[in-house]
Write an enzyme that holds these catalytic residues in place. Structure first.
Site, PDB file in Angstrom:
ATOM      1  N   LYS A 257      57.864  40.805  89.496  1.00 11.37           N
ATOM      2  CA  LYS A 257      56.649  41.363  88.889  1.00 11.37           C
ATOM      3  C   LYS A 257      55.442  40.989  89.764  1.00 11.37           C
ATOM      4  CE  LYS A 257      54.794  39.619  85.118  1.00 11.37           C
ATOM      5  NZ  LYS A 257      53.434  39.183  85.534  1.00 11.37           N
ATOM      6  N   ASP A 258      55.421  39.724  90.194  1.00  7.37           N
ATOM      7  CA  ASP A 258      54.353  39.264  91.091  1.00  7.37           C
ATOM      8  C   ASP A 258      54.806  39.524  92.529  1.00  7.37           C
ATOM      9  OD1 ASP A 258      52.470  37.783  89.143  1.00  7.37           O
ATOM     10  OD2 ASP A 258      54.457  37.052  88.620  1.00  7.37           O
TER      11      ASP A 258
ATOM     12  N   HIS B  83      61.437  34.478  82.551  1.00  7.34           N
ATOM     13  CA  HIS B  83      61.663  33.169  83.163  1.00  7.34           C
ATOM     14  C   HIS B  83      63.109  32.724  82.950  1.00  7.34           C
ATOM     15  CE1 HIS B  83      57.192  32.531  82.207  1.00  7.34           C
ATOM     16  NE2 HIS B  83      57.260  32.404  83.511  1.00  7.34           N
TER      17      HIS B  83
ATOM     18  N   ARG C  71      51.100  36.217  79.608  1.00  6.41           N
ATOM     19  CA  ARG C  71      49.795  36.706  79.127  1.00  6.41           C
ATOM     20  C   ARG C  71      49.938  37.841  78.120  1.00  6.41           C
ATOM     21  NH1 ARG C  71      48.131  35.477  84.760  1.00  6.41           N
ATOM     22  NH2 ARG C  71      46.464  33.945  84.660  1.00  6.41           N
TER      23      ARG C  71
ATOM     24  N   HIS D  70      59.252  32.884  78.860  1.00  4.04           N
ATOM     25  CA  HIS D  70      59.720  34.083  78.158  1.00  4.04           C
ATOM     26  C   HIS D  70      61.057  34.492  78.765  1.00  4.04           C
ATOM     27  CE1 HIS D  70      58.376  36.240  81.697  1.00  4.04           C
ATOM     28  NE2 HIS D  70      57.143  35.793  81.524  1.00  4.04           N
TER      29      HIS D  70
HETATM   30  O1  PAF Z   1      54.103  32.813  89.207  1.00  3.42           O
HETATM   31  C1  PAF Z   1      53.673  31.752  88.717  1.00  3.42           C
HETATM   32  O2  PAF Z   1      53.959  31.412  87.574  1.00  3.42           O
HETATM   33  C2  PAF Z   1      52.792  30.848  89.572  1.00  3.42           C
HETATM   34  O3  PAF Z   1      51.944  31.591  90.390  1.00  3.42           O
HETATM   35  C3  PAF Z   1      53.585  29.814  90.389  1.00  3.42           C
HETATM   36  C4  PAF Z   1      54.477  30.487  91.413  1.00  3.42           C
HETATM   37  C5  PAF Z   1      54.417  28.955  89.465  1.00  3.42           C
HETATM   38  C6  PAF Z   1      52.624  28.896  91.152  1.00  3.42           C
HETATM   39  O4  PAF Z   1      51.781  28.214  90.282  1.00  3.42           O
END
Ligand code: PAF
Length: 282
Positions: free
Chosen positions: A149-150, A37, A187, A34
């Site tokens: 975000k993560d 990314h 998601r 998206h």
């Molecule tokens: O953030 C993600 O998309 C995943 O956790 C990652 C870092 C690609 C590891 O699979």
């Protein structure tokens, strides 16, 4: 643009770039790209001579009742987006190419993985760290770019890289949001239209807390309750998984907001678990 599925070919490719004195940036993803990314790719493109995108729905970071099977995938679309954004090599392996049947080595950062998302997703960060360490071993990138975000994932990966001397510079990039403010996530496609319309309330709740901090409220418990109350009013059908105020590096909960403090939340809307965060400014 090259497209490889074999880890050994990936290693050879990257080795030959390094032998020519070229630098490499890696953007690890699970695909279904998206705009968030794409913003990571655009930034990574400015950092290094060569840009590698990995696309791998990593089975070891999904719990038994999570969405591994139905996680959205669209490799042909991802490949054309990657090409448009200047990627030199896409690595999209099958699980059996990444994990031997007797795979037995895991990377864990338990101190940072026990709270926030780690509390509800035991084993998740063990899978993330292990696959990211494997990707770093194959690509040996100079830079690796992740989204904020993560945030917990980013903090854990930074600690892993520091503690294991992996020699990769980790770059965290700001959350990319949909026009209403919902943090972009692969998601989000699971959300029903009405849930999608309401989900920006999560971001508004974070901003409400920031406004309270601006007004002088620094008590973490009261600020957490404020977010809870806002969510209950605006999204009565949503279920709050957690709202936490923590130190952004150690992820240890704080009692009072001081600089710097991260407010991180996870909210279930139907079957979809949405996460968001804000680095509170004092
Ligand atoms: O953030 C993600 O998309 C995943 O956790 C990652 C870092 C690609 C590891 O699979």
């Amino acid at each position: 643009m090259d497209h490889l599925a074999d880890p050994l070919l990936l290693r050879q490719h990257c080795q030959s770039w390094r032998a020519q004195g070229l630098t490499i940036a890696l953007v690890p993803t699970m695909g279904f790209l998206h705009a968030g990314h794409l913003s990571l790719l655009d930034h990574a493109r400015t950092l290094a001579d060569k840009l590698v995108l990995s696309i791998f729905v990593n089975p070891t970071q999904f719990g038994p009742n999570e969405d591994l099977e139905r996680y959205p995938r669209d490799l042909p679309r991802d490949l054309s987006l990657a090409e448009e954004h200047g990627v030199d090599l896409v690595f999209a392996p099958e699980p059996q190419a990444m994990y031997q049947p007797d795979h037995a080595t895991w990377v864990t950062v338990p101190e940072l993985a026990k709270g926030l998302c780690g509390a509800a997703r035991p084993g998740h960060f063990r899978g993330v760290c292990t696959v990211v360490a494997k990707l770093f071993g194959l690509v040996r990138p100079d830079w690796a770019v992740f989204g904020q975000k993560d945030w917990q994932q980013l903090a854990i990966i930074r600690r892993m890289v520091r503690d294991l001397e992996l020699g990769v510079t980790i770059v965290g990039r700001p959350i990319f949001r949909e026009p209403g403010g919902l943090a972009m996530s692969s998601r989000n496609v699971y959300l029903m239209p009405q849930e999608r319309a309401q989900a920006p309330a999560i971001r508004q709740g974070l901003e409400l807390v920031q406004a309270a901090v601006n007004g002088g409220e620094l008590d973490a418990a009261r600020l957490g309750l404020m977010f809870r109350a806002y969510l209950a009013e605006k999204l009565p059908e949503a279920r709050l998984d957690y709202v936490e105020l923590v130190h952004p590096e150690s992820l240890v909960p704080v009692a009072r907001v001081g600089a710097p403090t991260l407010l991180a939340v996870a909210v279930f809307m139907g079957r979809v678990r949405l996460i968001d965060n804000i680095l509170l400014e004092v």
